[in-house]
Design an enzyme around this catalytic site. Structure first.
Site, PDB file in Angstrom:
ATOM      1  N   SER A  30       4.724  -0.655   5.359  1.00 34.87           N
ATOM      2  CA  SER A  30       4.760  -0.609   3.890  1.00 34.87           C
ATOM      3  C   SER A  30       5.588   0.578   3.391  1.00 34.87           C
ATOM      4  CB  SER A  30       3.334  -0.528   3.346  1.00 34.87           C
ATOM      5  OG  SER A  30       2.649   0.526   3.983  1.00 34.87           O
ATOM      6  N   SER A  79      -3.269   0.398   6.034  1.00 37.11           N
ATOM      7  CA  SER A  79      -4.050   0.265   7.287  1.00 37.11           C
ATOM      8  C   SER A  79      -3.140   0.419   8.496  1.00 37.11           C
ATOM      9  CB  SER A  79      -4.687  -1.116   7.410  1.00 37.11           C
ATOM     10  OG  SER A  79      -5.532  -1.361   6.364  1.00 37.11           O
ATOM     11  N   ASN A  80      -1.996  -0.284   8.484  1.00 33.98           N
ATOM     12  CA  ASN A  80      -1.145  -0.178   9.667  1.00 33.98           C
ATOM     13  C   ASN A  80      -0.516   1.207   9.750  1.00 33.98           C
ATOM     14  OD1 ASN A  80       1.954  -0.384   9.254  1.00 33.98           O
ATOM     15  ND2 ASN A  80       1.088  -1.817   7.773  1.00 33.98           N
ATOM     16  N   HIS A  95      -0.749 -10.125   1.357  1.00 30.53           N
ATOM     17  CA  HIS A  95      -2.068 -10.207   2.012  1.00 30.53           C
ATOM     18  C   HIS A  95      -2.765 -11.554   1.879  1.00 30.53           C
ATOM     19  CE1 HIS A  95      -2.068  -6.096   3.015  1.00 30.53           C
ATOM     20  NE2 HIS A  95      -2.325  -5.612   1.817  1.00 30.53           N
ATOM     21  N   CYS A 121      -0.382  -9.862  14.061  1.00 26.26           N
ATOM     22  CA  CYS A 121       1.043 -10.019  13.733  1.00 26.26           C
ATOM     23  C   CYS A 121       1.877  -9.076  14.584  1.00 26.26           C
ATOM     24  CB  CYS A 121       1.252  -9.716  12.256  1.00 26.26           C
ATOM     25  SG  CYS A 121       2.986  -9.763  11.813  1.00 26.26           S
ATOM     26  N   GLU A 148      -6.685  -8.798   2.790  1.00 24.37           N
ATOM     27  CA  GLU A 148      -6.411  -9.924   3.705  1.00 24.37           C
ATOM     28  C   GLU A 148      -7.732 -10.504   4.235  1.00 24.37           C
ATOM     29  OE1 GLU A 148      -3.690  -9.330   7.104  1.00 24.37           O
ATOM     30  OE2 GLU A 148      -4.972 -10.749   8.172  1.00 24.37           O
ATOM     31  N   HIS A 189       0.856  -1.184   0.000  1.00 22.33           N
ATOM     32  CA  HIS A 189       0.000   0.000   0.000  1.00 22.33           C
ATOM     33  C   HIS A 189       0.891   1.232   0.000  1.00 22.33           C
ATOM     34  CE1 HIS A 189      -3.462  -2.416   0.378  1.00 22.33           C
ATOM     35  NE2 HIS A 189      -3.145  -2.871   1.557  1.00 22.33           N
TER      36      HIS A 189
END
Ligand code: SF4
Length: 291
Positions: A270, A227-228, A75, A198, A131, A41
């Protein structure tokens, strides 16, 4: 001595490093290599790989291809993707992260064992995320996705519940969901949960907190779709209000850069290191222009 620091613990997680390495190895062999969805991403890293010959496609385009090579990113994918590949003679270069594959298997096994028990398989994750689509596919799309506590109204607490998490969700949010479900279970219904978050992401939170507090200003570098990145940036902002979410050097507002402030540069799982180094170079350039 420079008062700019790039966070040594920021950057790609091993799942993403592995996917990019596989893509580079395959591209070096020549010919066309397709990638199902953005490999990370992060538009800049995608652009870099596209210049080497990677072609990013979506699922509709994938279903129309035949006799080609397609890379699956970290993912993971639902079983239907492998089925289409088989039917269309597509060679799959599988760069699904081993952590995600283990989670897929766990959900698949649970679904198989529990489908006659009226058990609800629940995934704490983001609807529509690649994912999560891969995880849903392990349950013939019957699992219930919970993004936030309000979504728990979708559950029937008088029936068994089995809860998993998308790998990149925050641990505290997962714990909150567990506590609420536990408090609402009715009668003999069974509640089981599996912490499948994770640690490559969740372990970043204590580190990013320390890093954010250590500097006057934080530039958090990530792509809009990460997202992260959103989770980690929120953490920076919580502990350092002078935190700024940026993607490219041109996103830096020069008015927030001073000569004396200590500046921390960090990013998502990412975010490649080269991108954080470009930010450092831009800050140095802005500083040269200051009196
Ligand atoms: S965050 Fe974890 S599960 Fe996701 S790709 Fe990276 S290593 Fe794999």
């Amino acid at each position: 001595m420079s008062n700019i620091e790039i966070d040594a613990k920021s950057g790609f997680c091993f799942g993403v490093v592995n996917a990019i390495k596989k893509a580079e190895e395959e591209l070096a062999k020549g010919g066309v290599l397709y990638c199902l969805g953005d490999i990370v991403h992060n538009n800049l890293e995608v652009d870099r790989l596209e210049k080497l010959g990677l072609k990013t496609i979506n699922h509709e385009e994938f279903a129309r291809l035949k006799d080609v090579r397609v890379l699956l990113r970290a993912h993971g994918e639902p079983p239907s993707t492998y089925q289409i590949a088989k039917e269309n003679n597509i060679e799959i270069i599988d760069a699904s992260c081993p952590v995600v594959l283990r989670l897929q298997k766990k959900i698949h096994d649970k679904y198989d064992n529990e489908k006659d028990n009226n058990t609800q398989i629940v995934i704490y994750g983001k609807n529509g995320h690649a994912e999560v689509n891969g995880l849903l596919g392990q349950t013939d799309s019957s699992a219930i996705v919970i993004e936030k506590k309000e979504d728990l109204e979708k559950l029937d607490f008088s029936r068994n519940i089995c809860l998993f998490s998308q790998t990149t969700k925050p641990l505290d949010g997962f714990q909150e969901i567990i506590d609420i479900i536990q408090s609402r279970m009715i009668g003999d219904a069974r509640f089981e949960f599996f912490d499948t978050i994770c640690r490559q992401v969740s372990n970043r939170i204590p580190n990013i907190k320390e890093f954010a507090m250590k500097h006057d200003i934080i530039f958090f570098v990530a792509g809009e779709k990460s997202s992260n990145g959103k989770v980690l940036y929120a953490e920076c902002k919580k502990y350092n209000p002078d935190s700024y979410f940026i993607t490219t050097p041109s996103d830096i507002d020069p008015s927030v850069v001073s000569k004396t402030a200590t500046i921390g540069i960090c990013g998502a799982t990412s975010t490649p290191k080269w991108q954080m180094e470009e930010i450092e170079a831009k800050i140095n350039e802005i500083r040269l222009g200051l009196n």
